[in-house]
Write a protein that holds these residues in place. Structure first.
Motif, PDB file in Angstrom:
ATOM      1  N   LEU A  64      40.959 -95.557 -39.559  1.00 41.45           N
ATOM      2  CA  LEU A  64      40.191 -94.721 -40.477  1.00 41.45           C
ATOM      3  C   LEU A  64      41.092 -93.744 -41.220  1.00 41.45           C
ATOM      4  O   LEU A  64      40.710 -93.190 -42.234  1.00 41.45           O
ATOM      5  CB  LEU A  64      39.100 -93.971 -39.718  1.00 41.45           C
ATOM      6  N   PRO A  69      40.458-100.232 -41.069  1.00 40.19           N
ATOM      7  CA  PRO A  69      39.441-100.557 -40.078  1.00 40.19           C
ATOM      8  C   PRO A  69      39.153-102.054 -40.036  1.00 40.19           C
ATOM      9  O   PRO A  69      39.486-102.772 -40.973  1.00 40.19           O
ATOM     10  CB  PRO A  69      38.206 -99.791 -40.560  1.00 40.19           C
ATOM     11  N   GLY A  70      38.573-102.513 -38.948  1.00 35.78           N
ATOM     12  CA  GLY A  70      38.225-103.919 -38.852  1.00 35.78           C
ATOM     13  C   GLY A  70      37.329-104.168 -37.663  1.00 35.78           C
ATOM     14  O   GLY A  70      37.204-103.315 -36.784  1.00 35.78           O
ATOM     15  N   LEU A  71      36.709-105.326 -37.648  1.00 35.95           N
ATOM     16  CA  LEU A  71      35.756-105.641 -36.589  1.00 35.95           C
ATOM     17  C   LEU A  71      36.444-106.045 -35.286  1.00 35.95           C
ATOM     18  O   LEU A  71      35.789-106.399 -34.314  1.00 35.95           O
ATOM     19  CB  LEU A  71      34.797-106.742 -37.046  1.00 35.95           C
ATOM     20  N   VAL A 120      34.189 -98.551 -32.864  1.00 34.10           N
ATOM     21  CA  VAL A 120      34.273 -97.122 -32.582  1.00 34.10           C
ATOM     22  C   VAL A 120      32.908 -96.595 -32.150  1.00 34.10           C
ATOM     23  O   VAL A 120      31.889 -96.898 -32.781  1.00 34.10           O
ATOM     24  CB  VAL A 120      34.756 -96.333 -33.825  1.00 34.10           C
ATOM     25  N   PHE A 127      31.012 -92.989 -31.559  1.00 33.54           N
ATOM     26  CA  PHE A 127      31.196 -91.564 -31.835  1.00 33.54           C
ATOM     27  C   PHE A 127      30.335 -90.699 -30.925  1.00 33.54           C
ATOM     28  O   PHE A 127      29.312 -91.145 -30.420  1.00 33.54           O
ATOM     29  CB  PHE A 127      30.819 -91.264 -33.289  1.00 33.54           C
ATOM     30  N   PHE A 169      22.191 -95.372 -37.957  1.00 32.61           N
ATOM     31  CA  PHE A 169      21.569 -95.261 -39.273  1.00 32.61           C
ATOM     32  C   PHE A 169      20.081 -94.976 -39.079  1.00 32.61           C
ATOM     33  O   PHE A 169      19.357 -95.825 -38.566  1.00 32.61           O
ATOM     34  CB  PHE A 169      21.803 -96.536 -40.079  1.00 32.61           C
ATOM     35  N   TRP A 217      17.507 -94.936 -40.839  1.00 30.94           N
ATOM     36  CA  TRP A 217      16.474 -95.746 -41.493  1.00 30.94           C
ATOM     37  C   TRP A 217      16.397 -97.153 -40.898  1.00 30.94           C
ATOM     38  O   TRP A 217      15.604 -97.970 -41.337  1.00 30.94           O
ATOM     39  CB  TRP A 217      16.719 -95.840 -42.995  1.00 30.94           C
ATOM     40  N   PHE A 260      23.965-104.205 -37.697  1.00 35.57           N
ATOM     41  CA  PHE A 260      24.752-103.716 -38.828  1.00 35.57           C
ATOM     42  C   PHE A 260      26.144-104.342 -38.898  1.00 35.57           C
ATOM     43  O   PHE A 260      26.546-104.875 -39.932  1.00 35.57           O
ATOM     44  CB  PHE A 260      24.861-102.190 -38.771  1.00 35.57           C
ATOM     45  N   LEU A 297      29.479 -88.713 -41.229  1.00 35.17           N
ATOM     46  CA  LEU A 297      29.683 -89.502 -40.014  1.00 35.17           C
ATOM     47  C   LEU A 297      29.146 -90.925 -40.182  1.00 35.17           C
ATOM     48  O   LEU A 297      29.741 -91.886 -39.692  1.00 35.17           O
ATOM     49  CB  LEU A 297      29.005 -88.817 -38.822  1.00 35.17           C
ATOM     50  N   LEU A 298      28.028 -91.058 -40.917  1.00 33.72           N
ATOM     51  CA  LEU A 298      27.474 -92.399 -41.151  1.00 33.72           C
ATOM     52  C   LEU A 298      28.441 -93.214 -41.996  1.00 33.72           C
ATOM     53  O   LEU A 298      28.632 -94.409 -41.781  1.00 33.72           O
ATOM     54  CB  LEU A 298      26.117 -92.303 -41.852  1.00 33.72           C
ATOM     55  N   LYS A 323      31.667 -92.732 -42.124  1.00 35.87           N
ATOM     56  CA  LYS A 323      32.805 -93.023 -41.269  1.00 35.87           C
ATOM     57  C   LYS A 323      32.490 -94.204 -40.346  1.00 35.87           C
ATOM     58  O   LYS A 323      33.296 -95.118 -40.164  1.00 35.87           O
ATOM     59  CB  LYS A 323      33.125 -91.774 -40.446  1.00 35.87           C
ATOM     60  N   SER A 324      31.298 -94.147 -39.774  1.00 34.38           N
ATOM     61  CA  SER A 324      30.875 -95.209 -38.865  1.00 34.38           C
ATOM     62  C   SER A 324      30.844 -96.562 -39.572  1.00 34.38           C
ATOM     63  O   SER A 324      31.318 -97.567 -39.043  1.00 34.38           O
ATOM     64  CB  SER A 324      29.497 -94.858 -38.307  1.00 34.38           C
ATOM     65  N   ALA A 325      30.303 -96.589 -40.783  1.00 34.37           N
ATOM     66  CA  ALA A 325      30.232 -97.842 -41.537  1.00 34.37           C
ATOM     67  C   ALA A 325      31.632 -98.315 -41.923  1.00 34.37           C
ATOM     68  O   ALA A 325      31.950 -99.505 -41.850  1.00 34.37           O
ATOM     69  CB  ALA A 325      29.373 -97.658 -42.787  1.00 34.37           C
ATOM     70  N   ARG A 326      32.482 -97.352 -42.296  1.00 29.09           N
ATOM     71  CA  ARG A 326      33.852 -97.728 -42.646  1.00 29.09           C
ATOM     72  C   ARG A 326      34.577 -98.315 -41.436  1.00 29.09           C
ATOM     73  O   ARG A 326      35.367 -99.250 -41.556  1.00 29.09           O
ATOM     74  CB  ARG A 326      34.617 -96.499 -43.158  1.00 29.09           C
ATOM     75  N   SER A 327      34.286 -97.753 -40.251  1.00 30.97           N
ATOM     76  CA  SER A 327      34.957 -98.250 -39.051  1.00 30.97           C
ATOM     77  C   SER A 327      34.575 -99.706 -38.783  1.00 30.97           C
ATOM     78  O   SER A 327      35.284-100.418 -38.089  1.00 30.97           O
ATOM     79  CB  SER A 327      34.615 -97.377 -37.846  1.00 30.97           C
ATOM     80  N   MET A 328      33.438-100.126 -39.328  1.00 31.77           N
ATOM     81  CA  MET A 328      33.037-101.523 -39.163  1.00 31.77           C
ATOM     82  C   MET A 328      33.512-102.375 -40.342  1.00 31.77           C
ATOM     83  O   MET A 328      32.996-103.466 -40.579  1.00 31.77           O
ATOM     84  CB  MET A 328      31.527-101.615 -38.977  1.00 31.77           C
ATOM     85  N   GLY A 329      34.453-101.839 -41.079  1.00 37.32           N
ATOM     86  CA  GLY A 329      35.135-102.629 -42.096  1.00 37.32           C
ATOM     87  C   GLY A 329      34.386-102.787 -43.409  1.00 37.32           C
ATOM     88  O   GLY A 329      34.677-103.702 -44.178  1.00 37.32           O
ATOM     89  N   LEU A 330      33.412-101.904 -43.690  1.00 39.39           N
ATOM     90  CA  LEU A 330      32.675-102.040 -44.945  1.00 39.39           C
ATOM     91  C   LEU A 330      33.505-101.559 -46.130  1.00 39.39           C
ATOM     92  O   LEU A 330      34.096-100.479 -46.076  1.00 39.39           O
ATOM     93  CB  LEU A 330      31.370-101.238 -44.883  1.00 39.39           C
ATOM     94  N   ARG A 333      29.751-102.484 -50.434  1.00 36.64           N
ATOM     95  CA  ARG A 333      28.739-102.673 -49.390  1.00 36.64           C
ATOM     96  C   ARG A 333      28.385-101.356 -48.711  1.00 36.64           C
ATOM     97  O   ARG A 333      27.257-101.166 -48.268  1.00 36.64           O
ATOM     98  CB  ARG A 333      29.216-103.708 -48.371  1.00 36.64           C
ATOM     99  N   VAL A 378      24.621 -98.011 -47.007  1.00 32.95           N
ATOM    100  CA  VAL A 378      24.560 -96.680 -46.417  1.00 32.95           C
ATOM    101  C   VAL A 378      24.121 -95.633 -47.439  1.00 32.95           C
ATOM    102  O   VAL A 378      23.111 -94.958 -47.251  1.00 32.95           O
ATOM    103  CB  VAL A 378      25.927 -96.281 -45.800  1.00 32.95           C
TER     104      VAL A 378
END
Lengths: 265, 276
Positions: free
Chosen positions: A54, A72-74, A78, A80, A86, A88, A97, B175-176, B178-185, B189, B194
């Protein structure tokens, strides 16, 4: 295997440079559970951000199975402290997700998400929104979300710090169970000494700012998921050892903070 | 099985956490609509009685019953429908166009910080300029026809939607992201999965405000050079001293505004169930 080689991180805060991490050298075996403790503000989270891709180190490099981390990558998941679900999306949609980036059919995605929710004991809560779940359940969803896309490494940033003691202990046991079952590499950041001893195969102690690795303590407590490990005499010994390692650092961090407050005021 | 007991503890926790007052007593619930209409009934009674008891001149404030009769006559003659339709077409056209223009614009401005910084002074200037102050300008440039009327409504509706959308995008929990970025978005996207959903409640707040503006500005716009519409009806009746008709027009427009707002509130609720 994760290799952290001479990693440093310097931030620019309003024109002043601020060294968060300095000369971090660490090796984490594949499948290892490493706990990292340190005083507050020592750069633990910064280190995790670097591992997650990150942010980028100012010096040194991080190798994941020999390949430098560039983003970052799958292959890394991470978790937190504040769950970062999310709001919604329902629980199951949150777990889906990360899977949406993979080549899966809608049905496969849903199935895998449901499976991972059941793995963390949340069957029957699939259609709840995060605000309808308790803190412990939200963190379970977050863990399921990270497990679902099957990363090799799980990076956890004080994931249980906001939970009450009972919930925390049961989630610790659950994490150990999942770790033993899946064989993932886990880097678990915490400020709790007991949590670190209970979970980690090794505990890395960090210094106060600039964060460095002060010492790495190997922990051998046998099969940790059985019996009253926390009451064992060895547990107390590890706790004293780590506490004395940390004491100076916590004190130094406190003085640092006081000095900063004084200079600002 | 630690997990099971904890899950159970969590479940009971939720029940206990339920906000007090969710399960209201039955009489309270059945009486709620009655309680809410008390103030309205009192208002109408005062309106009826003040002119009848000669506290005010009935020429300028006819009793409510007279207004109701006038309203009914307008309804039967089809005049009311004609005016309402003319007004609704203008309001909805301006309102709809504002949605189409302002949401994408707001998303772009909110997302690209340099764009926001560049445009911010202009946005501040315009949003602090009353739309009606600009009405003469619109009439000068676009003439007296429908274009100027719809344009002024479009203009007035754009600001709340635009500003709320920008704000919604800017205030997405980092944080959302960051979280999405950590999953490679990637950026695209990330935006789609998000930023956009996270901004929906804020966008809807803007839409609801715009709905109110679309009716508020409408009346003023129709007072200049219109041949139909509720604003025209009000203005024209006043000119011809058909005072009950004037009040009938006023009542119609406030009810219309109320209904529109209720509709948008419902819609907002449906799209933001997840927001606490």
């Amino acid at each position: 295997m994760i290799r952290i080689e001479g990693v440093g991180k310097v931030f620019d805060v309003r024109g002043e440079s601020f060294t968060a991490l300095q000369d971090i050298d660490l090796e984490i075996r594949t499948g290892e559970f490493l706990a990292v403790v340190g005083p507050s503000g020592c750069g633990k989270s910064t280190l995790l951000d670097l591992l997650g891709g990150l942010s980028e180190p100012t010096s040194g490099r991080i190798l994941l199975d020999g390949v430098p981390v560039t983003g970052p990558g799958l292959d890394r998941g991470v978790v937190f402290q504040q769950y970062a679900l999310f709001p919604w999306r329902t629980a199951v949609a949150n777990v889906e997700f990360g899977l949406e980036g993979k080549n899966l059919s809608k049905r496969e995605r849903r199935e895998r998400a449901r499976h991972h929710l059941s793995l963390v004991g949340l069957s029957g809560f699939e259609d709840r929104y995060p605000h309808e779940l308790s803190g412990g359940m939200r963190q379970r969803v977050a863990i399921a979300r990270s497990l679902a896309f099957d990363p090799d490494v799980l990076l956890m940033d004080e994931p249980y710090a906001a939970l009450d003691a009972q919930t925390r202990e049961s989630l610790q046991d659950e994490l150990l169970r999942i770790w033993e079952r899946t064989g993932k590499t886990v880097v678990f950041i915490t400020h709790g000494i007991e949590e670190a001893i209970y979970l980690g195969e090794r505990v890395a102690v960090m210094t106060s700012r600039p964060g460095r690795i002060k010492h790495v303590v190997p922990v051998s407590l046998g099969r940790r998921t059985e019996g009253e490990v926390r009451a064992a005499p060895e547990f107390g010994r590890y706790r004293r050892e780590l506490a004395s390692l940390l004491r100076d650092e916590v004190e130094r961090a406190r003085i640092q903070e006081l000095r900063e407050v004084a200079s600002v005021g | 099985m630690a997990s099971l007991t904890e899950t159970r503890a969590d479940t009971t926790g939720i029940v206990a956490d339920e906000p007090p007052g969710v399960r209201r007593r039955a009489p309270y619930r059945t009486l709620a609509p009655a309680r809410r209409s008390i103030a309205i009934v009192v208002l109408l009674l005062v309106w009826e009685l003040l002119p009848r008891l000669s506290f005010v001149d009935a020429t300028f404030l006819p009793p409510f019953s007279d207004v109701a009769v006038a309203w009914y006559d307008l309804l039967r003659s089809g005049e009311l429908a004609e005016h309402t339709q003319a007004s609704l077409v203008r309001s909805l056209a301006g309102f709809g166009l504002a949605i189409v223009v302002a949401i994408p614009l707001g998303l772009v401005i909110g997302w690209y910080r340099p764009v926001a910084e560049l445009l911010n002074p202009v946005l501040e200037l315009f949003r602090n300029t009353a739309a009606l102050a600009l009405l003469p300008v619109f009439v000068l440039i676009l003439g007296l026809g429908e274009t100027s009327k719809i344009s002024i409504i479009l203009y007035a509706c754009t600001w709340p939607i635009l500003l709320n959308t920008i704000n919604g995008v800017k205030t997405v929990d980092p944080l959302l992201i960051k979280s999405a970025r950590s999953m490679g978005l990637g950026a695209l996207r990330l935006f789609q999965k998000v930023i956009l959903p996270a901004s929906v409640p804020a966008i809807f707040t803007g839409i609801r405000l715009a709905g109110a503006y679309s009716i508020l500005v409408l009346v003023a716009a129709e007072m200049v050079g219109a041949k139909a519409g509720l604003g025209y009806l009000i203005n024209h009746s006043q000119f011809n001293f058909a005072v009950p008709d004037m009040y009938a027009g006023i009542v119609t427009i406030s009810v219309l505004g109320l209904l529109f707002n209720q509709l948008l509130l419902r819609l907002e609720g449906r799209f933001s169930t997840w927001r606490l």
